[in-house]
Structures are given as C-alpha cells and as structure tokens.
Design a protein around this motif. Structure first.
Motif, PDB file in Angstrom:
ATOM      1  N   GLY A 139      -8.384   3.507  -6.793  1.00 25.32           N
ATOM      2  CA  GLY A 139      -8.485   2.213  -6.120  1.00 25.32           C
ATOM      3  C   GLY A 139      -8.986   1.060  -6.963  1.00 25.32           C
ATOM      4  O   GLY A 139      -8.317   0.030  -7.092  1.00 25.32           O
ATOM      5  N   GLU A 154      -9.809  -5.631  -2.317  1.00 28.65           N
ATOM      6  CA  GLU A 154      -9.981  -4.209  -2.008  1.00 28.65           C
ATOM      7  C   GLU A 154      -9.464  -3.915  -0.598  1.00 28.65           C
ATOM      8  O   GLU A 154      -8.824  -2.897  -0.352  1.00 28.65           O
ATOM      9  CB  GLU A 154     -11.457  -3.823  -2.106  1.00 28.65           C
ATOM     10  CG  GLU A 154     -12.036  -3.866  -3.518  1.00 28.65           C
ATOM     11  CD  GLU A 154     -12.296  -5.278  -4.038  1.00 28.65           C
ATOM     12  OE1 GLU A 154     -12.198  -6.244  -3.258  1.00 28.65           O
ATOM     13  OE2 GLU A 154     -12.601  -5.421  -5.240  1.00 28.65           O
ATOM     14  N   SER A 155      -9.775  -4.837   0.310  1.00 25.83           N
ATOM     15  CA  SER A 155      -9.394  -4.602   1.706  1.00 25.83           C
ATOM     16  C   SER A 155      -7.896  -4.793   1.945  1.00 25.83           C
ATOM     17  O   SER A 155      -7.354  -4.311   2.917  1.00 25.83           O
ATOM     18  CB  SER A 155     -10.173  -5.522   2.633  1.00 25.83           C
ATOM     19  OG  SER A 155     -11.541  -5.399   2.371  1.00 25.83           O
ATOM     20  N   LEU A 213      -5.745  -3.869  -0.372  1.00 22.28           N
ATOM     21  CA  LEU A 213      -5.118  -2.711  -1.021  1.00 22.28           C
ATOM     22  C   LEU A 213      -5.093  -1.485  -0.100  1.00 22.28           C
ATOM     23  O   LEU A 213      -4.124  -0.730  -0.088  1.00 22.28           O
ATOM     24  CB  LEU A 213      -5.860  -2.370  -2.321  1.00 22.28           C
ATOM     25  CG  LEU A 213      -5.312  -1.147  -3.071  1.00 22.28           C
ATOM     26  CD1 LEU A 213      -3.906  -1.426  -3.573  1.00 22.28           C
ATOM     27  CD2 LEU A 213      -6.214  -0.776  -4.240  1.00 22.28           C
ATOM     28  N   TYR A 214      -6.146  -1.302   0.675  1.00 20.37           N
ATOM     29  CA  TYR A 214      -6.246  -0.093   1.488  1.00 20.37           C
ATOM     30  C   TYR A 214      -5.011   0.138   2.368  1.00 20.37           C
ATOM     31  O   TYR A 214      -4.371   1.189   2.275  1.00 20.37           O
ATOM     32  CB  TYR A 214      -7.535  -0.105   2.327  1.00 20.37           C
ATOM     33  CG  TYR A 214      -7.687   1.135   3.157  1.00 20.37           C
ATOM     34  CD1 TYR A 214      -8.132   2.326   2.591  1.00 20.37           C
ATOM     35  CD2 TYR A 214      -7.330   1.138   4.501  1.00 20.37           C
ATOM     36  CE1 TYR A 214      -8.245   3.471   3.341  1.00 20.37           C
ATOM     37  CE2 TYR A 214      -7.439   2.293   5.269  1.00 20.37           C
ATOM     38  CZ  TYR A 214      -7.890   3.447   4.681  1.00 20.37           C
ATOM     39  OH  TYR A 214      -7.981   4.594   5.424  1.00 20.37           O
ATOM     40  N   PRO A 215      -4.655  -0.848   3.208  1.00 24.77           N
ATOM     41  CA  PRO A 215      -3.465  -0.622   4.043  1.00 24.77           C
ATOM     42  C   PRO A 215      -2.184  -0.423   3.234  1.00 24.77           C
ATOM     43  O   PRO A 215      -1.292   0.304   3.662  1.00 24.77           O
ATOM     44  CB  PRO A 215      -3.370  -1.875   4.912  1.00 24.77           C
ATOM     45  CG  PRO A 215      -4.355  -2.830   4.385  1.00 24.77           C
ATOM     46  CD  PRO A 215      -5.330  -2.104   3.550  1.00 24.77           C
ATOM     47  N   LEU A 223      -1.929   1.115   0.315  1.00 26.45           N
ATOM     48  CA  LEU A 223      -1.917   2.511  -0.124  1.00 26.45           C
ATOM     49  C   LEU A 223      -1.555   3.441   1.033  1.00 26.45           C
ATOM     50  O   LEU A 223      -0.765   4.373   0.879  1.00 26.45           O
ATOM     51  CB  LEU A 223      -3.291   2.890  -0.694  1.00 26.45           C
ATOM     52  CG  LEU A 223      -3.657   2.214  -2.026  1.00 26.45           C
ATOM     53  CD1 LEU A 223      -5.104   2.501  -2.385  1.00 26.45           C
ATOM     54  CD2 LEU A 223      -2.725   2.683  -3.155  1.00 26.45           C
ATOM     55  N   LYS A 224      -2.122   3.164   2.211  1.00 27.16           N
ATOM     56  CA  LYS A 224      -1.815   3.994   3.383  1.00 27.16           C
ATOM     57  C   LYS A 224      -0.328   3.941   3.705  1.00 27.16           C
ATOM     58  O   LYS A 224       0.325   4.937   3.980  1.00 27.16           O
ATOM     59  CB  LYS A 224      -2.594   3.506   4.611  1.00 27.16           C
ATOM     60  CG  LYS A 224      -4.065   3.776   4.581  1.00 27.16           C
ATOM     61  CD  LYS A 224      -4.369   5.245   4.585  1.00 27.16           C
ATOM     62  CE  LYS A 224      -4.018   5.901   5.931  1.00 27.16           C
ATOM     63  NZ  LYS A 224      -4.291   7.349   5.880  1.00 27.16           N
TER      64      LYS A 224
END
Lengths: 329, 107
Positions: free
Chosen positions: B25, B40-41, B43-45, B47-48
């Motif tokens: 990440g 960062e926030s 990127l999370y969705p 990646l999901k």
C-alpha cells in the motif's frame, strides 16, 4: 494522534459494516502507518496525512456501497438488497438526501440496492398488492441526525434500483438533495419524480406519462417517447433531445435556458425567464400554430400564427433570445 | 477531471505500478502520486475493486517481525492495461480530430 487512537476511532465510525470488511480496513490502515514509519516518516505525520478518522470513515463508507454492489453475488444475503416479486406493477420511493438511479436490466425482478445507515435513518421496503414501496427517512431525532450527517458529510448516498425490461408499470420517486437518473430501455406507464437541489436525467426510455419536478438543477431528456411530458425546474436549464410526444410537452424553468434538438409534440410549451430558448423542432413551421414572446431579446418565430387543428407551439421567455428552427416533415 | 474518468485512470495507474512487481500500500501511493493525486483512503477501494474483478491477487509475507500485505498483478490485470492503451490510441485520434477542427473553424 497515536496509531491506536486513530484506528479505534475509525473502527467506531465503521461499526455497522460487516466484521470481515471492517477488519480488512483496519489492517490496511495499520499497515499504512507501520510502512510509513519504516520509510522515514513519524507516526504523527502519517496519521495527519491520512486525515481525520471521521472523514476517512465517510470515504470508505461511500465507496463501500459500490464495492458490495459489484460483488452482489458474494453479498447476496446482506441486508443491502431488497427484491420484489413478479407481480410488482408500481414502484414507490420516498427518501431524503438521496440520489436514486434506475437501472434497466434485461431480466429478473425489481431490486433495490441500498445500505441503510441505521444510526440516523429508518428504512423499510415492502410489497403489498403489487406496489413495491421503499421508505427512507430520518429517525424521530431527525433534526439532530440531519445536522450530524450534514456537518460531517460528503456522504453522498445513492440508491440503485434494478428494473427489468418486462416491467411496464409506474415508478414514483420523491427525494431531496439527490440526483435522479434513468438510462436505458424501459417501457413505462408513468414516471413521476420530485427532488430538490439536483438534476434529473432520462435517456432512452419510453413512458406514457412523464412528470419531473426539481429545484436548482437541470433536466435532461434524450431519446424519449411519451404521450405527455411535464417538466419543471428553477435555476436550471432544460435540455431536450429527440423527444417525441403524442400529446402535451410542457417544459418550464426560470433562470435557465431551454435547449431543444428535434423534438415533437401535439402541444409544445417552452417557458423560462432570464434565459434563451433555442434549437430545432421536428416538422414544418407552416403546420404549427405558434405563439411566442420575449422581452429584451430577439425572436425568430412569428408572434402569433393560428392554424386550427395543427400542432401548437408556445414559447415564452424574458431577458433571452428565442431562436428555433424547423427540420423535416 | 471527471470523477468517473479519474477512477478508471487510477485503476490502470495502480495496475501499471504492480506490473513492475508486487508492492504494498504505502509504496503504491508514493508511486502513483508521481503522476496523479491519490490518497491512502482513495487507494483502498481501488485495490478492493481490482481484487474483486480479478486484476490482482494478494499475499502476506513476513517483514521485520510482522506480516505485510503485498499486491500482485494477474494476467487479467495485464490485459486491462493493454486494453486501456489500445483505447487510448483510439481516443488520441478523436482528440486530434477535435483539436484540428478547432483550428480550421477559426474565423
């Protein structure tokens, strides 16, 4: 703020999300902080960069709805989907602060995709005698909830409604502060929508009756066939492209322009103020009865031309030009 | 930039970073930030989403006493980058067409 504090607050904000997803989110942020430290930043710096846990939670939450939607097979049993039977002939939605998207699907049943936020809202979904009713509203503590949600909120929630092409009934939607859209081939009896502070859009659908009402937002219809269409907005433009009505086509705005492209109707009324009305009508000008009026703007239409029995065109604006051409037969 | 379009582009940016090799990440955010803004926030969705559509897989590997999650591109992901690049060739033609028409229309 320390890592533990950040993570705890974030988890508290997300406590209504299923545990499996929540722990993945936790792991992701914990790891982000550790890795940041190992790459030379301080704990404080990284946490400051991530932002306040409430904002992070809101962002995760808004994306979460979309993720679960894409994984609908995996999440089929989660309470975020509600299905109607084959007998559904009417869909009624009553909501607040919610965008509603109607998505035509080739087959299947009427289905609502929505993740209610039970901390601030009541959500019910029921089917009685073919009428599928969806209600979302704030709790009794509505005002507080409303404030809370808005003080924090970029929580632009949306409800997605799958409507099979075999559905030919009525859709009625009432919401506020949210866009309503319908794109795709449906054949409806009635499509009736009210919202506020948002735009609306219908593309490619036919409905006997269409009624759209909004404020502070634009209205757009493209490739639509209907008997009667009634459109009303304030402070927003109206765009009509290839709209064909066998009856009345009534478009009314204020402080917004009206743009038309190849529209047709038995009785067409285009009315606005502080904006131009322009574009192309389908048909020959000689066949129309016309009444047109503007103040403070040029007008290329006859002021008054009577032709008993023919289609009627009424155009009215103030502080704007009228420029309408006719094309075809 | 239009949000939907940005989303699509970010997906491919992340995949292109992973094409160089598995990564985690924090490094992905750094690498993608070189060309387009990403947090960062955000990127999370992404990646999901890429994981659920089969464009990447994940594995955990021990690193200085803890487990770190690595993301690795799949063949589907590589195909997605190629599709994007091909699409871009088509888009370039359209942009050139639009831009050329602008200069001709000048009065």
């Amino acid at each position: 703020m320390r890592t533990e504090e950040f993570i705890n607050e974030l988890m508290e904000e997300l406590k209504d999300i299923p545990e499996a997803d929540r722990s993945q989110m936790k792991e992701y942020y914990e790891e982000m902080i550790c890795d940041g430290e190992e790459n030379g930043s301080s704990e404080e710096e990284i946490i400051a960069k991530l932002g306040n846990p409430k904002d992070v939670a809101l962002r995760l939450r808004s994306e979460y709805g979309q993720i679960t939607r894409n994984e609908s097979v995996q999440y089929a049993s989660a309470p975020s989907e509600y299905q109607g039977s084959d007998a559904v002939h009417s869909i009624r939605v009553s909501a607040m602060d919610l965008a509603v998207q109607i998505r035509p699907v080739p087959s299947g049943k009427v289905q609502i995709h929505y993740q209610p936020d039970t901390s601030v809202e009541d959500f019910t979904c029921e089917e009685v005698g073919g009428v599928f009713t969806v209600m979302q509203k704030y709790h009794l503590m509505g005002f507080v909830a409303f404030w809370w949600k808005h003080a924090l909120s970029f929580r632009r929630q949306a409800m997605l409604i799958d409507v099979p092409e075999s559905f030919h009934g009525r859709i009625e939607i009432e919401t506020t502060n949210g866009k309503v859209s319908l794109a795709g081939k449906l054949l409806l009896e009635q499509f009736r929508v009210r919202t506020t502070n948002s735009k609306m859009e219908i593309i490619g659908t036919d409905s006997k009756e269409i009624y759209l009402h909004t404020t502070n937002g634009s209205l757009r219809l493209e490739h639509v066939k209907a008997e009667n269409v009634q459109l009303e907005t304030t402070n927003g433009r109206i765009e009509l492209s290839e709209v064909s009505c066998t009856g009345r086509l009534n478009a009314k705005s204020s402080n917004g322009r009206i743009e038309i492209n190849r529209i047709r109707g038995r009785e067409v009324t285009l009315k606005t103020s502080n904006g131009p009305v322009r574009g192309v009508m389908e048909g020959r000008i000689q066949n129309y009865s016309i009444q047109s009026r503007t103040t403070n703007g040029s007008n290329n239409l006859p002021r008054r031309m009577e032709l008993p029995g023919g289609p009627v065109l009424n155009v009215n604006t103030t502080n704007g030009k009228i420029n309408i051409d006719f094309l075809g037969n | 930039m239009d949000i939907q379009r940005k989303k699509g582009i970010l997906d491919v940016c992340v995949l292109s970073v992973l094409k160089k090799g598995p990564s985690y990440g924090y490094l992905i955010v750094g690498a993608v930030s070189e060309c387009i803004e990403i947090s960062e926030s955000t990127l999370y969705p992404i990646l999901k989403r890429l994981e659920s559509s089969g464009c990447l897989t994940t594995y955990k590997q021990e690193y200085s006493g803890r487990l770190r999650k690595y993301y690795q591109i799949t063949q589907t992901g590589i195909t997605k980058i190629q599709e994007y690049l091909e699409e871009w060739d088509e888009m370039k033609k359209v942009y050139t067409f639009i831009a050329n028409n602008q200069s001709e229309v000048e009065v």
